[in-house]
Design a protein around this motif. Structure first.
Motif, short mmCIF file in Angstrom:
data_model
loop_
_atom_site.label_atom_id
_atom_site.label_comp_id
_atom_site.label_asym_id
_atom_site.label_seq_id
_atom_site.Cartn_x
_atom_site.Cartn_y
_atom_site.Cartn_z
N ALA A 224 0.83 -1.21 0.00
CA ALA A 224 0.00 0.00 0.00
C ALA A 224 0.86 1.26 0.00
O ALA A 224 0.49 2.27 -0.58
CB ALA A 224 -0.92 0.00 1.22
N LEU A 225 2.00 1.18 0.67
CA LEU A 225 2.84 2.37 0.82
C LEU A 225 4.02 2.38 -0.15
O LEU A 225 4.91 3.22 -0.04
CB LEU A 225 3.38 2.44 2.25
CG LEU A 225 2.35 2.51 3.39
CD1 LEU A 225 3.02 2.31 4.73
CD2 LEU A 225 1.62 3.85 3.35
N ASP A 226 4.06 1.43 -1.08
CA ASP A 226 5.19 1.30 -2.01
C ASP A 226 6.53 1.27 -1.28
O ASP A 226 7.47 2.00 -1.62
CB ASP A 226 5.23 2.46 -3.02
CG ASP A 226 4.03 2.42 -3.95
OD1 ASP A 226 3.70 1.32 -4.41
OD2 ASP A 226 3.45 3.49 -4.20
N ALA A 227 6.63 0.45 -0.27
CA ALA A 227 7.86 0.36 0.52
C ALA A 227 9.00 -0.17 -0.34
O ALA A 227 8.77 -0.88 -1.32
CB ALA A 227 7.64 -0.57 1.71
N SER A 228 10.23 0.17 0.02
CA SER A 228 11.33 -0.38 -0.76
C SER A 228 11.70 -1.78 -0.29
O SER A 228 12.23 -2.58 -1.05
CB SER A 228 12.54 0.54 -0.74
OG SER A 228 12.85 0.88 0.57
#
Ligand code: ASP
Ligand code: MG
Length: 481
Positions: A224-228
């Motif tokens: 959802a948060l486009d985490a790396s």
């Protein structure tokens, strides 16, 4: 915001007591130096089990269960708070939150005892309390470590369907909520500490993602948060070539693919909730499995493609709480739709089938279900085929509870001939009898059934055959806890 975003999930043992929570806080504090962090926590180890057990006992009418549970929860969490948070105000506020959650647990159990009814919705409400108790603790410990942190209830972030006890996230709604709630915190340099395992329907009714679901919470939020990246902190050194309690020579796999990890999770390797990787497959976000008790160990990196170890086979896994059901007899060739009826019956009793094998002569269909589903399934089958049994078209419907499944897993096995042959020759050399075999057409898994007593020997033989052992690579064996 140019800092990379990392999601760090801490499992129950990694927040099992004050010392573990302090260690988790150190890990987050260190990572927060160069990245934004969202922490996700499980309940302290054992707490969800206690909650579920108490609710179940309350259902049978035990009125004292609520008070007993409340006492136990209060003791465990207060002990941790007193050790972690010396500062008076902060401590008092945490103790107040514990009181509120504990009182809720007690009320829910008392209500359950009164009604003698435990709905899936109530069970979710009770079992969610472990995470709602643990998240403020880790946030408190972070504040002690000099990090701005705030506990956030995942009911505000993860939007799910209303399938209590195993809810599925609704992706778009979750993304919108998670961004609008967490982005402002991250921009202010605050570490959100999110409750794992839980979510809420669009109407706000609390749900859970299924036991062990905090891993899934972490990847849902990561996507959802486009985490790396997502780091799952646990109590083992990553994904191992086999369970080290069964194969002492097992060692950590440095990198494996999503598919391999999912296959292992599905077949009983306990490191990951089986749905965990679904959430990040599209985005290709790497997921690390690391040991919070040995934070210097690099652990395992799970990536879209993994990395080959040269041999095709990456790991072995085994399940022993399973049973073999067989439906057959020479007459079944003539029975209409035996296969269809067999599996619609298992579906009707909600038994999930772990492995199927049918010989082309059609004399026998055999399949595996988990032990807890076995009796129910056999009874339903005997009912379904009662006519055919009476006419001896179906000769037997039998149950063998004393078996185990062993699976050989590796994505690069595809196209490499001889892996099945090598596996079975190795077992044959060690005199291990194979009861049934199955290979999915994905070819990333060959599973076979052996007598339960032979499971360990089967694992050892295959582990040796494919050179998976630590010693075979000149490495130290993995430390297991
Ligand atoms: N606390 C929940 C459980 O024990 C979820 C989790 O730990 O992942 O199932
Ligand atoms: Mg877990």
């Amino acid at each position: 915001m140019t800092r990379p975003l990392r999601i760090m999930k801490f499992g129950g043992t990694s927040v099992g007591d004050a010392a573990c929570i302090a260690r988790a806080a150190q890990i987050v504090a260190q990572a927060a130096r160069d990245s934004s962090i969202v922490a996700v926590v499980s309940a302290m180890s054992g707490v969800t089990n206690s909650l579920v057990a108490a609710a179940t006992r309350a259902q049978s009418g035990d009125r004292d269960e609520g008070a007993r549970l409340a006492g136990e929860l209060r003791r465990q969490h207060e002990l941790a708070i007193r050790a972690l948070v010396p500062q008076q105000d902060a401590r008092a506020s945490l103790l107040r939150q514990v009181d509120e959650h504990v009182a809720e647990a007690q009320r829910l159990c008392e209500g359950t005892a009164l009604l003698r009814e435990l709905t899936p919705r109530t069970l979710d409400a009770v079992s969610s309390l472990g995470e709602r108790l643990s998240a403020p603790l880790l946030a408190g410990a972070l504040v002690q470590a000099g990090i701005c942190a705030q506990a956030v209830d995942a009911t505000e972030l993860i939007v799910t369907d209303s399938h209590h006890g195993g809810a599925e996230p609704l992706r778009d709604l979750t993304r919108a909520r998670a961004l609008s709630r967490l982005q402002p915190l991250l921009q202010q340099g605050i570490v959100p500490v999110v409750t794992g395992f839980i979510g809420a329907t669009p109407e706000g009714v609390l749900t859970t993602l299924g036991r062990g679901g905090s891993d899934y919470s972490a990847t849902i939020l990561g996507a959802a948060l486009d985490a790396s990246e997502i780091v799952i902190w646990t109590d083992v050194d990553g994904v191992l070539t086999a369970d080290p309690r069964l194969v002492p020579d097992a060692c950590t796999i440095p990198e494996i693919s999503y598919r391999e990890a999912a296959e292992l999770a599905y077949f009983g390797a306990k490191v990951l909730h089986p749905k965990t990787l679904r959430a990040v497959m599209d985005a290709g976000i790497p997921v690390w499995i690391r040991n919070s008790f040995a934070p210097d160990h690099p652990g395992t990196k799970i990536t879209p493609k993994g990395r080959t170890n040269g041999g095709g086979v990456k790991a072995l896994t085994a399940m022993s709480d399973v049973a073999l059901i067989s439906v057959g007899g020479p007459g079944i060739v003539g029975v209409p739709d035996v296969v269809g009826r067999t599996f619609s019956t298992t579906a009707a009793v909600r038994a999930s089938v772990l492995l199927i094998s049918q010989s082309s002569s059609q004399n026998d269909i055999c399949f595996i279900v988990s032990s807890s589903d076995a009796k129910r399934t056999v009874e339903a089958l005997r009912e379904e085929f009662s006519q055919d049994l009476a006419h001896e078209n179906v000769e037997h419907i039998t149950l063998d509870p004393e078996i185990a499944i062993v699976a050989v897993v590796g994505e690069n096995m595809r196209g490499i001939p001889g892996i099945a042959g090598r596996t079975f020759s190795a077992l044959g050399r060690d005199n291990i009898n194979i009861i049934a075999i199955a290979q999915g057409s994905s070819e990333s898994n060959i599973s076979f059934v052996v007598e339960r007593g032979a499971m360990k020997a089967a694992l050892a033989a295959a582990h040796r055959e494919f050179g998976l052992g630590a010693r075979q690579h000149g490495l130290p064996a993995a430390s297991a806890s």
